[in-house]
Every structure is written in structure tokens, then in C-alpha cells.
Design an enzyme around this catalytic site. Structure first.
Site, PDB file in Angstrom:
ATOM      1  N   ASN A  87     -34.274  -2.775 -83.863  1.00 13.84           N
ATOM      2  CA  ASN A  87     -32.887  -2.978 -83.436  1.00 13.84           C
ATOM      3  C   ASN A  87     -32.689  -2.371 -82.051  1.00 13.84           C
ATOM      4  O   ASN A  87     -33.612  -1.799 -81.467  1.00 13.84           O
ATOM      5  CB  ASN A  87     -31.917  -2.311 -84.427  1.00 13.84           C
ATOM      6  CG  ASN A  87     -31.806  -3.057 -85.743  1.00 13.84           C
ATOM      7  OD1 ASN A  87     -31.788  -4.287 -85.770  1.00 13.84           O
ATOM      8  ND2 ASN A  87     -31.740  -2.319 -86.838  1.00 13.84           N
ATOM      9  N   TYR A 119     -39.334  -8.774 -95.738  1.00 12.97           N
ATOM     10  CA  TYR A 119     -39.264  -9.710 -94.610  1.00 12.97           C
ATOM     11  C   TYR A 119     -40.145 -10.936 -94.841  1.00 12.97           C
ATOM     12  O   TYR A 119     -39.708 -12.071 -94.686  1.00 12.97           O
ATOM     13  CB  TYR A 119     -39.662  -9.000 -93.307  1.00 12.97           C
ATOM     14  CG  TYR A 119     -38.471  -8.391 -92.613  1.00 12.97           C
ATOM     15  CD1 TYR A 119     -38.089  -8.794 -91.350  1.00 12.97           C
ATOM     16  CD2 TYR A 119     -37.701  -7.410 -93.239  1.00 12.97           C
ATOM     17  CE1 TYR A 119     -36.986  -8.246 -90.711  1.00 12.97           C
ATOM     18  CE2 TYR A 119     -36.600  -6.857 -92.626  1.00 12.97           C
ATOM     19  CZ  TYR A 119     -36.245  -7.274 -91.363  1.00 12.97           C
ATOM     20  OH  TYR A 119     -35.147  -6.740 -90.742  1.00 12.97           O
ATOM     21  N   HIS A 141     -29.091 -11.171 -89.624  1.00 13.14           N
ATOM     22  CA  HIS A 141     -29.627 -11.560 -88.308  1.00 13.14           C
ATOM     23  C   HIS A 141     -29.651 -13.082 -88.135  1.00 13.14           C
ATOM     24  O   HIS A 141     -30.561 -13.640 -87.526  1.00 13.14           O
ATOM     25  CB  HIS A 141     -31.037 -10.988 -88.095  1.00 13.14           C
ATOM     26  CG  HIS A 141     -31.094  -9.487 -88.105  1.00 13.14           C
ATOM     27  ND1 HIS A 141     -30.783  -8.723 -87.003  1.00 13.14           N
ATOM     28  CD2 HIS A 141     -31.420  -8.613 -89.086  1.00 13.14           C
ATOM     29  CE1 HIS A 141     -30.913  -7.440 -87.305  1.00 13.14           C
ATOM     30  NE2 HIS A 141     -31.292  -7.349 -88.562  1.00 13.14           N
TER      31      HIS A 141
END
Length: 501
Positions: free
Chosen positions: A127, A337, A55
Site C-alpha cells: 500500500n 490473494y 482494490h
């Protein structure tokens, strides 16, 4: 005419000359005492930070979430109560491309939302597709390797992609979406967003419900064909950035309808599919969509790097009334993350203004890189650990989640045994009209060009199991693309439903 502010060093001293370095004579060498020159060069050397591992190429803006529906019986989260208005920042992205990649590439689009709630930051990181390529996080690094550059050629490898996908039938649902019209959107104003994972909601009574989050574009859907995208990329690599930024500057604020699917906690033990499987969707007929609100993006960032590149989204950021689920991929992302942000932005990445909650914070994290927090401001220097007797922050029992009522023995369960990876892709395939199917076949053939024949045949066998027309359509497109005949095959139907079609 207004007077310009005085230019200063980072320490605040005024700069008398920003045009010329200090030298020993007109033609002499530069002097080490020119601290201003050294400061500028040193900062320039450090202007770039690691790009996101995935990303990396992204676009974003600020906005507001407004809740118009009522799901208060399912959750105590203040951000989801009727009438709540919450400031937010969104970031969209491609998955595989580096920061310099073209916007108009066939790829999944990241759809990340950060809500600055009165109970702390809530991040929903998803997404533009409701499913993903893998269901077990141990395969995620392997999958991402196939999307990045080959270690020898330093080029993207179609062979690696299709080899992995053909060996991973759980990818079929996502591959079908990626290779369909929606796999190449013209921009991000015209895409849906999904939390994708199964999350949970819980209320004041301690009742838990499973939830899927959906964001439906109110601008409609727009997509490029491969041929159209090639022409766009020939003119600009920033087509999505231009579209989103310019639309907001003109006051054409994009909006998305927020919807949820709600499942009672114990229903998870009754469904024919695993409701925590990221490669599966919940049928709308079983768990209908509930409209709960709208979010609007209405302000561009003043500084892209500070507000969009520095934005750090993590599924670990939840608030009371919203929780996790046994979704394996979600469980892994809760760690990975935040850890990626600590690597990319620094130990205390939450101190960066765009990541800071809009409410007071109080914790006992200490020292380390980028610690500008300076302590918990209790007014007592001895309150730097917990528990303490000096008035430091204490826990809030009211924020405790109810226990999960689904459990099992710890083991490495084989996620492919007994799992149906063909029915949901078949249902999606059957929704496509003739033109959509032909573009699907053509897109797959273009993406498979040049891969080894044994990998091609392995993947075709999966398409055949979805539907005979799927496999034979791709064979026809491959034969047309390279001039090598691939005869259609007769496939024995997998299920009574398939036999009837």
C-alpha cells in the site's frame, strides 16, 4: 492506403456482413442459424468478470526496475543484484470503492508491483502506507465488511467504520495516516509505496535477514483537501487514470526510489516492538534506510482489461533469495490473494499473458478451467506426475530457504495483551505541524459525522491516549461541525514521554 485486415469469427472464418442480422424476410423474426449474431451476444454477456473484492478500482502501467545499490551480502535474489534491470508492471488502486468509484476519494492506495525476473515472477503487494488497520488476519474480513456497503441501506456506513476502529485500538496508526493529508493524494505519481509487511532475504551462505521494502516517490507529494476533492469529483471520476495515463503518453515517466531496511534475523527477539506486526514501523534510527535502486513506469497498457484488470498479484510469488516472515497478515495473504485470483480469473490465471513469467515454466498442474498450458512439454507423454522415470521436471535443492529460527507453541495468542498501540501514532502525531493537525481533526470530524455518541466517545478515548491534544482537537472539530459542545478534557499522561510534551 493500406488494406484493412479481414474481420473473422473467433474460429477464423471471414464475416461477410457485420451490419445486419439474418431474418425471415425484411420484417420477419431473427433466425437461430445466425451464428454470428449469437456469438456476438453470447460474448457480450460474458465480457464482465467479478471485480476484485477489495482494490477494485485501479490504474497501472509497465516499467523497469534498475538496481544501483549492493545488498548482495543479504540476498542471492538475482533481481536485487547490482546492475540488474527487470521488466515490471505496476497496479495502483483504492481499497474500498467499486470499479465505478471516483478516483479522488479518501482511502488507502494499493501499490502492487510484479517483476518478471529471470528466476520467475516476484510480486510485491503493498500500500501507500507502511502499516495497516489490523494485525491479525482473522479480523480482515470483518474490517472489509465495514468498508463496503451496509446490507440493508446499501450505502457506506461511517458508524460501522468507527465502531470497528474504536473497538480495535491497533487501527490508530493507520487511521491517523488515512485522516491526514496523505490520506487523499491527488494521484498515484505523488505517493510512496511500501511492501508494508516484514519479508525476509537470504543469501548463498544460508543466512536470513528480515527486510522492509520502501518506494519513495521522486515526484514529491501532492494531496487534495476534502473540499478540493469534491470539486474534482464533480468534474471527473477518473482523475487518477487521466493523470497517470497522460503523463506517460507525454513522456513524463514517474519514478520511485527503492529502499530497504535490513534487520539481522535474531534481532527480532530483542526489539521492544514485534517486528512482524503490520501495525508497526521499524524506527529508522535503529534500522536505517538503504538505497538500492529505482523503478520507472514508461509504457501504458495497450489494452486496459487484458493487462491491468487481468493482472494478478500475490505475495506467494517469490524467488530464491526472498522469503516470508512470521507476519500473521502476510501468512494469510499468501493463501488468500492467489485464491481470489482463482475465483475471479480462473483456475489457471497464470496462463493469462500479463501473469506469465518471461521464462520457461515446468509444473504438474493438470486440466481444469482455462488450462491452455497443455502439459509440461517434456517430450514424453508418461511424465505427468512426480517423481517419474521419464525425464519430467525435478526439484531444485539450491532454491531451498534456510529454516526459521523463531518458533513457539501453537495457540491463539491475544494480540492486544501487552501491545502498545499508542506510542507510534503519538510519534506520527508529533511530526505534524499545526496546519496538518487542524486538517487531521477536521477530516476525522467529517468522517465521524452522525455516528452514535457512544462510539464517538470510545474513539475519542483512544485519541486521548495517543495525545491529549489529539482527542481535544477532534472534539473541537466535532463541536464546530454539528454545533454540539464537547468540552475539552484533561488527560493523565500515559508515559513519561507524553507527560513531558
Amino acid at each position: 492506403m493500406s488494406k484493412n485486415p479481414t474481420m473473422t469469427t473467433t474460429a477464423g472464418a471471414p464475416i461477410p456482413d457485420n451490419q445486419n442480422s439474418i431474418t425471415a424476410g425484411e420484417r420477419g423474426p431473427v433466425l437461430l442459424q445466425d451464428y454470428q449474431l449469437l456469438e456476438k451476444l453470447a460474448h457480450q454477456n460474458r465480457e464482465r468478470i467479478p471485480e476484485r473484492a477489495v482494490h477494485a478500482k485501479g490504474w497501472g502501467a509497465h516499467g523497469t526496475l534498475t538496481i544501483t545499490g549492493d545488498i548482495s551480502k543479504f540476498t542471492k535474489a538475482k533481481v536485487l543484484q547490482p546492475g540488474a534491470k527487470t521488466p515490471m508492471i505496476a497496479r495502483f488502486s483504492t481499497v474500498a470503492g467499486e470499479m465505478g468509484a471516483a478516483d479522488a476519494e479518501r482511502d488507502v492506495r494499493g501499490f502492487s508491483l510484479k517483476f518478471y525476473t529471470e528466476e520467475g515472477n516476484w510480486d510485491l503487494v503493498g500500500n501507500n502506507t507502511p502499516v495497516f488497520f489490523v494485525r491479525d488476519p482473522v479480523k480482515f474480513p470483518d474490517f472489509i465488511h465495514t468498508q463496503k456497503r451496509h446490507p440493508k441501506t446499501n450505502m457506506r456506513s461511517p458508524t460501522a467504520m468507527w465502531d470497528f476502529w474504536s473497538l480495535s485500538p491497533e487501527s490508530l496508526h493507520q487511521v491517523t495516516i488515512l485522516m491526514s493529508d496523505r490520506g487523499l493524494p491527488t494521484d498515484v505519481r505523488h505517493i510512496n509505496g511500501y511492501g508494508s509487511h516484514t519479508f525476509s532475504l537470504w543469501n548463498d551462505a544460508g543466512e536470513r535477514y528480515w527486510v522492509k521494502f520502501h518506494f519513495k516517490t521522486l515526484q514529491g507529494h501532492k494531496h487534495w483537501t476534502n473540499e478540493e476533492a469534491e470539486k474534482v469529483i464533480g468534474k471527473t471520476r477518473e482523475s487518477t487514470q487521466e493523470d497517470l495515463f497522460n503523463a506517460i503518453e507525454k513522456g513524463e515517466f514517474p519514478r520511485w526510489k527503492m529502499q530497504v531496511q535490513i534487520m539481522p534475523e535474531l534481532d527480532a527477539e530483542k526489539t521492544s516492538y514485534n517486528p512482524f506486526d503490520l501495525t508497526k514501523v521499524w524506527p529508522h534510527s535503529e534500522y536505517p534506510m538503504i538505497d538500492i535502486g529505482v523503478f520507472e513506469l514508461n509504457r501504458n497498457a495497450d489494452n486496459y482489461f487484458a493487462e491491468i484488470e487481468n493482472a494478478a498479484y500475490s505475495p506467494s510469488n517469490i524467488v530464491p533469495g526472498i522469503g516470508f516472515s512470521p507476519d500473521k497478515m502476510l501468512q494469510a495473504r499468501i493463501f488468500s490473494y492467489a485464491d481470489a485470483h482463482r475465483h475471479r480469473l480462473g483456475t489457471h490465471y497464470e496462463n493469462i499473458p500479463v501473469n506469465q513469467p518471461k521464462i520457461p515454466i515446468a509444473h504438474y498442474h493438470r486440466d481444469g478451467q482455462m488450462n491452455t498450458y497443455g502439459g509440461i512439454r517434456t517430450g514424453h507423454p508418461d511424465a505427468y506426475y512426480e517423481p517419474n522415470s521419464f525425464g519430467g521436471p525435478v526439484e531444485a535443492p539450491s532454491a531451498k530457504e534456510p529454516p526459521l529460527r523463531i518458533s513457539g507453541d501453537a495457540a491463539r495468542y491475544n494480540h492486544r495483551i501487552g501491545n502498545d498501540d499508542y506510542s507510534q501514532p503519538r510519534a506520527l502525531f508529533n511530526l505534524f505541524d499545526a496546519g496538518q493537525k487542524e486538517r487531521l481533526f477536521s477530516n476525522i470530524a467529517a468522517a465521524m459525522g452522525g455516528i452514535p455518541r457512544e462510539i464517538e466517545e470510545r474513539q475519542l478515548a483512544h485519541f486521548d491516549k495517543v495525545h491529549p491534544d489529539y482527542g481535544n482537537g477532534v472534539r473541537r472539530a466535532l463541536s464546530k461541525a454539528d454545533g454540539t459542545e464537547r468540552p475539552a478534557i484533561s488527560v493523565t499522561p500515559n508515559t513519561p514521554q507524553q507527560a513531558a510534551e
